[in-house]
Design a protein around this motif. Structure first.
Motif, PDB file in Angstrom:
ATOM      1  N   GLY A   1       0.786  -1.230   0.000  1.00  0.00           N
ATOM      2  CA  GLY A   1       0.000   0.000   0.000  1.00  0.00           C
ATOM      3  C   GLY A   1       0.813   1.272   0.000  1.00  0.00           C
ATOM      4  N   GLN A   2       2.136   1.171   0.280  1.00  0.00           N
ATOM      5  CA  GLN A   2       2.924   2.400   0.336  1.00  0.00           C
ATOM      6  C   GLN A   2       2.925   3.152  -1.003  1.00  0.00           C
ATOM      7  OE1 GLN A   2       5.282   4.333   2.900  1.00  0.00           O
ATOM      8  NE2 GLN A   2       4.142   5.340   1.285  1.00  0.00           N
ATOM      9  N   ALA A   3       3.058   2.391  -2.078  1.00  0.00           N
ATOM     10  CA  ALA A   3       3.139   3.041  -3.387  1.00  0.00           C
ATOM     11  C   ALA A   3       2.205   2.344  -4.370  1.00  0.00           C
ATOM     12  CB  ALA A   3       4.572   2.989  -3.913  1.00  0.00           C
ATOM     13  N   SER A   4       1.312   3.112  -4.985  1.00  0.00           N
ATOM     14  CA  SER A   4       0.508   2.543  -6.068  1.00  0.00           C
ATOM     15  C   SER A   4       1.307   2.589  -7.366  1.00  0.00           C
ATOM     16  CB  SER A   4      -0.824   3.282  -6.215  1.00  0.00           C
ATOM     17  OG  SER A   4      -0.609   4.621  -6.594  1.00  0.00           O
ATOM     18  N   ASP A   5       2.289   3.490  -7.400  1.00  0.00           N
ATOM     19  CA  ASP A   5       3.177   3.610  -8.557  1.00  0.00           C
ATOM     20  C   ASP A   5       4.581   3.867  -8.002  1.00  0.00           C
ATOM     21  OD1 ASP A   5       4.814   4.652 -10.566  1.00  0.00           O
ATOM     22  OD2 ASP A   5       3.159   5.673 -11.569  1.00  0.00           O
ATOM     23  N   VAL A   6       5.408   2.803  -7.993  1.00  0.00           N
ATOM     24  CA  VAL A   6       6.664   2.854  -7.235  1.00  0.00           C
ATOM     25  C   VAL A   6       7.634   3.916  -7.766  1.00  0.00           C
ATOM     26  CG1 VAL A   6       8.708   1.544  -6.537  1.00  0.00           C
ATOM     27  CG2 VAL A   6       6.468   0.460  -6.467  1.00  0.00           C
ATOM     28  N   GLU A   7       7.785   4.006  -9.087  1.00  0.00           N
ATOM     29  CA  GLU A   7       8.756   4.974  -9.617  1.00  0.00           C
ATOM     30  C   GLU A   7       8.330   6.415  -9.325  1.00  0.00           C
ATOM     31  OE1 GLU A   7      11.889   5.158 -10.368  1.00  0.00           O
ATOM     32  OE2 GLU A   7      11.693   3.081  -9.721  1.00  0.00           O
ATOM     33  N   THR A   8       7.060   6.694  -9.511  1.00  0.00           N
ATOM     34  CA  THR A   8       6.541   8.030  -9.199  1.00  0.00           C
ATOM     35  C   THR A   8       6.696   8.330  -7.717  1.00  0.00           C
ATOM     36  OG1 THR A   8       4.948   7.726 -10.973  1.00  0.00           O
ATOM     37  CG2 THR A   8       4.514   9.519  -9.446  1.00  0.00           C
ATOM     38  N   TRP A   9       6.439   7.310  -6.920  1.00  0.00           N
ATOM     39  CA  TRP A   9       6.564   7.465  -5.467  1.00  0.00           C
ATOM     40  C   TRP A   9       8.004   7.824  -5.078  1.00  0.00           C
ATOM     41  CZ3 TRP A   9       9.411   4.410  -1.991  1.00  0.00           C
ATOM     42  CH2 TRP A   9       9.203   4.727  -0.641  1.00  0.00           C
ATOM     43  N   ARG A  10       8.974   7.112  -5.669  1.00  0.00           N
ATOM     44  CA  ARG A  10      10.387   7.394  -5.358  1.00  0.00           C
ATOM     45  C   ARG A  10      10.762   8.819  -5.741  1.00  0.00           C
ATOM     46  NH1 ARG A  10      12.121   1.529  -6.911  1.00  0.00           N
ATOM     47  NH2 ARG A  10      12.174   0.649  -4.807  1.00  0.00           N
ATOM     48  N   GLU A  11      10.268   9.243  -6.876  1.00  0.00           N
ATOM     49  CA  GLU A  11      10.539  10.619  -7.308  1.00  0.00           C
ATOM     50  C   GLU A  11       9.987  11.633  -6.315  1.00  0.00           C
ATOM     51  OE1 GLU A  11       9.233  11.703 -11.368  1.00  0.00           O
ATOM     52  OE2 GLU A  11      10.270   9.846 -11.929  1.00  0.00           O
ATOM     53  N   SER A  12       8.812  11.352  -5.791  1.00  0.00           N
ATOM     54  CA  SER A  12       8.209  12.269  -4.820  1.00  0.00           C
ATOM     55  C   SER A  12       9.036  12.352  -3.543  1.00  0.00           C
ATOM     56  CB  SER A  12       6.775  11.842  -4.482  1.00  0.00           C
ATOM     57  OG  SER A  12       5.916  12.093  -5.568  1.00  0.00           O
ATOM     58  N   ILE A  13       9.534  11.209  -3.085  1.00  0.00           N
ATOM     59  CA  ILE A  13      10.363  11.233  -1.866  1.00  0.00           C
ATOM     60  C   ILE A  13      11.646  12.021  -2.125  1.00  0.00           C
ATOM     61  CG2 ILE A  13      11.687   9.829  -0.222  1.00  0.00           C
ATOM     62  CD1 ILE A  13       8.726   9.573   0.232  1.00  0.00           C
ATOM     63  N   ARG A  14      12.217  11.857  -3.312  1.00  0.00           N
ATOM     64  CA  ARG A  14      13.422  12.631  -3.640  1.00  0.00           C
ATOM     65  C   ARG A  14      13.108  14.125  -3.652  1.00  0.00           C
ATOM     66  NH1 ARG A  14      14.028   8.788  -8.097  1.00  0.00           N
ATOM     67  NH2 ARG A  14      14.958   6.932  -7.161  1.00  0.00           N
ATOM     68  N   LYS A  15      11.966  14.467  -4.199  1.00  0.00           N
ATOM     69  CA  LYS A  15      11.560  15.874  -4.242  1.00  0.00           C
ATOM     70  C   LYS A  15      11.451  16.451  -2.818  1.00  0.00           C
ATOM     71  CE  LYS A  15       7.322  18.570  -5.394  1.00  0.00           C
ATOM     72  NZ  LYS A  15       6.091  18.591  -6.208  1.00  0.00           N
ATOM     73  N   ILE A  16      10.789  15.698  -1.948  1.00  0.00           N
ATOM     74  CA  ILE A  16      10.628  16.164  -0.567  1.00  0.00           C
ATOM     75  C   ILE A  16      11.987  16.324   0.099  1.00  0.00           C
ATOM     76  CG2 ILE A  16       9.770  15.571   1.720  1.00  0.00           C
ATOM     77  CD1 ILE A  16       7.643  13.813   0.292  1.00  0.00           C
ATOM     78  N   ARG A  17      12.842  15.318  -0.050  1.00  0.00           N
ATOM     79  CA  ARG A  17      14.133  15.340   0.645  1.00  0.00           C
ATOM     80  C   ARG A  17      14.993  16.494   0.152  1.00  0.00           C
ATOM     81  NH1 ARG A  17      15.589  10.847   3.597  1.00  0.00           N
ATOM     82  NH2 ARG A  17      17.738  11.405   3.256  1.00  0.00           N
ATOM     83  N   SER A  18      14.868  16.821  -1.138  1.00  0.00           N
ATOM     84  CA  SER A  18      15.692  17.909  -1.680  1.00  0.00           C
ATOM     85  C   SER A  18      15.270  19.265  -1.111  1.00  0.00           C
ATOM     86  CB  SER A  18      15.597  17.924  -3.210  1.00  0.00           C
ATOM     87  OG  SER A  18      14.335  18.407  -3.610  1.00  0.00           O
ATOM     88  N   LEU A  19      14.069  19.360  -0.579  1.00  0.00           N
ATOM     89  CA  LEU A  19      13.620  20.612   0.037  1.00  0.00           C
ATOM     90  C   LEU A  19      14.188  20.799   1.442  1.00  0.00           C
ATOM     91  CD1 LEU A  19       9.823  20.507  -0.956  1.00  0.00           C
ATOM     92  CD2 LEU A  19      11.601  21.921  -2.005  1.00  0.00           C
ATOM     93  N   ARG A  20      14.717  19.738   2.020  1.00  0.00           N
ATOM     94  CA  ARG A  20      15.309  19.754   3.345  1.00  0.00           C
ATOM     95  C   ARG A  20      14.391  20.317   4.431  1.00  0.00           C
ATOM     96  NH1 ARG A  20      20.578  18.692   3.400  1.00  0.00           N
ATOM     97  NH2 ARG A  20      21.639  18.537   1.386  1.00  0.00           N
TER      98      ARG A  20
END
Ligand SMILES: [Zn+2]
Length: 227
Positions: free
Chosen positions: A193-212
């Motif tokens: 259930g964590q990701a309905s679309d794993v690649e898109t999900w990973r991109e989102s986490i990278r986006k969040i982390r880059s905002l620090r």
């Protein structure tokens, strides 16, 4: 302007790993009226039974902060799963800020829940992408858990005009269930259930982390991650 975040304990349920998970909502104090991020659990009894929900009323949770539903001027739903929008009906006086893509996903994938919630009556403020909701309070799109998932950025410190420019906290919703998924999005065995679309999900986490973000607050985990 400095905003303050207060966490509400709204329910517990059986998480995808079989353990007991909390369900949090968040009140963000704001000079123009308080904002509630996610309204907790609601839905048909068989859904609640499936997840072994021990539920609380959001009004009771607010009472612990000496607040009532009438004090909430605006609701943000990170996404439209039953444990995040379940008690929206308590806030009929408030607009619900939701990504347009998320409402159409729910309509398409969960028509039963859509009808149960009676969403036709709700006053939606449908968003198309990253949006400033109020001064110091933004939503950013973080698809992957669901198609229209969004996180909430809360400016808690001084300085900085743009997101990422000053110190801010992040209400991550279900973009990451726990600090582990936030820290290691590349890991393979994601909780169901964590990701309905794993690649898109990973991109989102990278986006969040880059905002620090200075702190990250989770819906289904009590830890607050400091960066
Ligand atoms: Zn959830």
């Amino acid at each position: 302007m400095t905003l303050e975040i207060k966490r509400l304990h709204l329910a517990s349920l059986q998480g995808p790993d079989g353990g007991t998970w909390p369900v949090h909502g968040f009140v963000v104090t704001h000079p123009g009226g308080a904002v509630l991020v996610d309204t907790g659990v609601g839905g048909p009894q068989d859904v609640l039974d499936d997840w072994r929900v021990v539920n609380r009323s959001v009004a009771d949770a607010l009472a612990e902060l000496d607040m009532s539903p009438a004090d909430i001027g605006l609701v943000i739903n990170t996404h439209l799963h039953f444990d995040h929008c379940g008690q929206n009906a308590v806030f009929k006086h408030a607009p619900f800020y939701v990504q347009r893509a998320e409402l159409s996903r729910m309509r398409r994938e969960s028509s039963e829940l859509y009808e149960w919630f009676g969403f036709m009556d709700a006053r939606f403020e449908l968003l198309d992408g990253d949006t400033e909701v109020l001064p110091g309070l933004d939503v950013i799109t973080t698809p992957g858990h669901t198609e229209g998932h969004q996180c909430v950025v809360v400016r808690t410190g001084k300085g900085g005009g743009e997101v990422g420019g000053g110190s801010f906290d992040l209400l991550i919703g279900d973009a990451a269930y726990t600090p582990r998924q936030y820290a290691e999005p590349g890991r393979d065995n994601l909780p169901p259930g964590q990701a309905s679309d794993v690649e898109t999900w990973r991109e989102s986490i990278r986006k969040i982390r880059s905002l620090r973000p200075e702190h990250v607050h989770f819906c289904h985990h009590t830890a607050i991650v400091h960066s």
